[in-house]
Design a protein around this motif. Structure first.
Motif, PDB file in Angstrom:
ATOM      1  N   GLY A  77      11.301  -0.991   0.561  1.00 40.71           N
ATOM      2  CA  GLY A  77      10.603  -1.564   1.706  1.00 40.71           C
ATOM      3  C   GLY A  77       9.784  -2.778   1.323  1.00 40.71           C
ATOM      4  N   LEU A  78       9.160  -2.706   0.149  1.00 42.75           N
ATOM      5  CA  LEU A  78       8.383  -3.842  -0.334  1.00 42.75           C
ATOM      6  C   LEU A  78       9.299  -5.019  -0.667  1.00 42.75           C
ATOM      7  CD1 LEU A  78       5.708  -5.069  -1.226  1.00 42.75           C
ATOM      8  CD2 LEU A  78       6.051  -3.984  -3.467  1.00 42.75           C
ATOM      9  N   ASP A  79      10.416  -4.711  -1.333  1.00 40.84           N
ATOM     10  CA  ASP A  79      11.370  -5.773  -1.669  1.00 40.84           C
ATOM     11  C   ASP A  79      11.951  -6.421  -0.415  1.00 40.84           C
ATOM     12  OD1 ASP A  79      10.942  -5.246  -4.333  1.00 40.84           O
ATOM     13  OD2 ASP A  79      12.744  -3.999  -4.567  1.00 40.84           O
ATOM     14  N   ASP A  80      12.131  -5.606   0.635  1.00 42.40           N
ATOM     15  CA  ASP A  80      12.761  -6.114   1.863  1.00 42.40           C
ATOM     16  C   ASP A  80      11.837  -7.008   2.680  1.00 42.40           C
ATOM     17  OD1 ASP A  80      15.118  -4.862   1.267  1.00 42.40           O
ATOM     18  OD2 ASP A  80      14.812  -3.152   2.605  1.00 42.40           O
ATOM     19  N   THR A  81      10.612  -7.174   2.242  1.00 42.69           N
ATOM     20  CA  THR A  81       9.747  -8.138   2.935  1.00 42.69           C
ATOM     21  C   THR A  81      10.131  -9.566   2.561  1.00 42.69           C
ATOM     22  OG1 THR A  81       8.074  -8.043   1.168  1.00 42.69           O
ATOM     23  CG2 THR A  81       7.813  -6.528   3.031  1.00 42.69           C
ATOM     24  N   ASN A 119       0.835  -1.214   0.000  1.00 44.02           N
ATOM     25  CA  ASN A 119       0.000   0.000   0.000  1.00 44.02           C
ATOM     26  C   ASN A 119       0.864   1.257   0.000  1.00 44.02           C
ATOM     27  OD1 ASN A 119      -2.335  -1.536   0.035  1.00 44.02           O
ATOM     28  ND2 ASN A 119      -2.496  -1.520   2.276  1.00 44.02           N
ATOM     29  N   THR A 120       1.941   1.222   0.802  1.00 42.06           N
ATOM     30  CA  THR A 120       2.847   2.380   0.860  1.00 42.06           C
ATOM     31  C   THR A 120       3.473   2.635  -0.501  1.00 42.06           C
ATOM     32  OG1 THR A 120       3.347   1.923   3.186  1.00 42.06           O
ATOM     33  CG2 THR A 120       4.881   3.331   1.999  1.00 42.06           C
ATOM     34  N   TYR A 121       3.837   1.557  -1.161  1.00 46.23           N
ATOM     35  CA  TYR A 121       4.453   1.700  -2.476  1.00 46.23           C
ATOM     36  C   TYR A 121       3.451   2.238  -3.493  1.00 46.23           C
ATOM     37  CZ  TYR A 121       6.226   0.448  -7.062  1.00 46.23           C
ATOM     38  OH  TYR A 121       6.604   0.491  -8.389  1.00 46.23           O
ATOM     39  N   GLN A 122       2.226   1.751  -3.488  1.00 46.68           N
ATOM     40  CA  GLN A 122       1.219   2.196  -4.442  1.00 46.68           C
ATOM     41  C   GLN A 122       0.923   3.684  -4.262  1.00 46.68           C
ATOM     42  OE1 GLN A 122       0.098   0.691  -7.054  1.00 46.68           O
ATOM     43  NE2 GLN A 122       1.079  -1.286  -6.583  1.00 46.68           N
TER      44      GLN A 122
END
Length: 346
Positions: free
Chosen positions: A155-159, A102-105
């Protein structure tokens, strides 16, 4: 007549006294012999040459890489187990990506808006109809939107957590559904293509070690014998054992040797060792842990302090106040004390 009788009486009395003295001497000699303890002996052998020194060691990974997530979240997937071999770049675990997605979108939408404003106003800036201050705001907005999007994407990739190198999962510290925090180790990744064997070396022996020394290593758990090379020599001793850690590198391309396995490490000394060889049956130890042997001197047992150097051909190489030809007691010493009378038997 009386004088003759007195002379005869004196002569007989003198004979009795002499006989009594002679009998007393024999009794004393027999008593002394009867109190002597029977022992067996061997002669000390002088030795000068190379010898083998052995140590007990344990296998440790050459490299241990702790792995952690750099973002917080809830574990949604674990793709590996302890002991599993993994390749570089392989997925190990994943956090629930909803929040980061959501943050990325949101960041990406703002980037699109900033990019649209930039594209629409650029012609006006080029023909001079757009105030300079307005153009600076547009450029700044686009730059900030790009940065925010890149941060959100990371941040999304780091999940997702990936193996940074090939190796074996040595320890797993998470479960599915568990909440994790950044920089808390969740996996330990061992590089065991080469392993280290760690041995403790007493302080009085550490000076004889140098990097590059070779040793023969036997891993009992897998009945394997390999060569190892000294790579690290500790400079700080253990405060309790007064020993220094020494690490040997061992090739483990087949990954058969696992961390934690116990092994025997044997070095053949390059320097010639000087001492005497004695039977292990002769070695004694007092209550303080000091080693000694009994040596025959004038049919008595005399203590001599010794110190073990090495084991050679089922004998013990020792240093101490011993010389070649000394007779040391190898049997019957259980009841001996310093100065005990002994009787050597074959």
């Amino acid at each position: 007549m009386n004088m003759k009788v007195n002379k005869l009486y004196i002569a007989l009395l003198f004979s009795v006294i002499l006989a009594g003295c002679s009998s007393g001497e024999n009794t004393s000699s027999e008593s002394e012999k009867s109190t002597s303890l029977n022992v067996k002996t061997e002669e000390v052998i002088q030795y000068k040459g190379s010898h083998t020194v052995g140590y007990s060691g344990v296998v440790v990974p050459k490299k241990n890489t702790p792995l952690s997530f750099s973002v917080p979240g809830t574990v949604s997937k674990i793709a590996v187990e302890e002991g599993q071999q993994v390749n570089k770049g392989q997925l190990l675990a994943q956090l629930n990506p909803s929040t980061m997605e959501n943050t990325y979108q949101m960041a990406f939408q703002k980037l699109q808006q900033a990019q649209d404003a930039y594209d629409r106003l650029k012609p006006m800036h080029e023909n001079g109809t757009l105030p300079e201050i307005k153009w600076v705001e547009v450029e700044t907005g686009l730059s900030q939107a790009k940065s925010a999007t890149a941060i959100a994407k990371k941040g999304l990739d780091d999940t997702k957590l990936y193996a940074v190198t090939a190796g074996v999962i040595g320890k797993k510290s998470i479960q599915e559904g568990e909440n994790v925090f950044p920089n808390i180790t969740v996996f330990e990744l061992f590089d065991i293509s080469k392993v280290h064997v760690k041995i403790p070396v007493p302080e009085d022996e550490i000076s004889s070690f140098k990097k590059g020394d070779q040793a023969t290593i036997t891993v009992g758990a897998i009945s394997k014998t390999i060569n190892g090379i000294v790579r690290e020599i500790g400079v700080s001793a253990d405060i309790f054992s007064h020993s220094y850690p020494v690490r040997l590198e061992v090739d483990n391309s087949d990954l058969a040797i696992k961390p934690g396995m116990v092994c025997t490490v044997k070095f053949t000394t390059q320097n010639k060792a000087t001492g005497v060889l004695i039977s292990n049956k002769a070695m004694q130890q007092d209550l303080q842990g000091s080693q000694f042997v009994y040596v025959i001197e004038n049919n008595t047992a005399q203590k001599r302090a010794v110190k073990t150097i090495a084991l050679i051909d089922q004998k013990i190489l020792v240093s101490g106040n011993l010389k070649e030809g000394d007779k040391i007691i190898v049997a019957g010493q259980d009841k001996l004390r310093q100065g005990s009378q002994v009787n050597i038997i074959k």
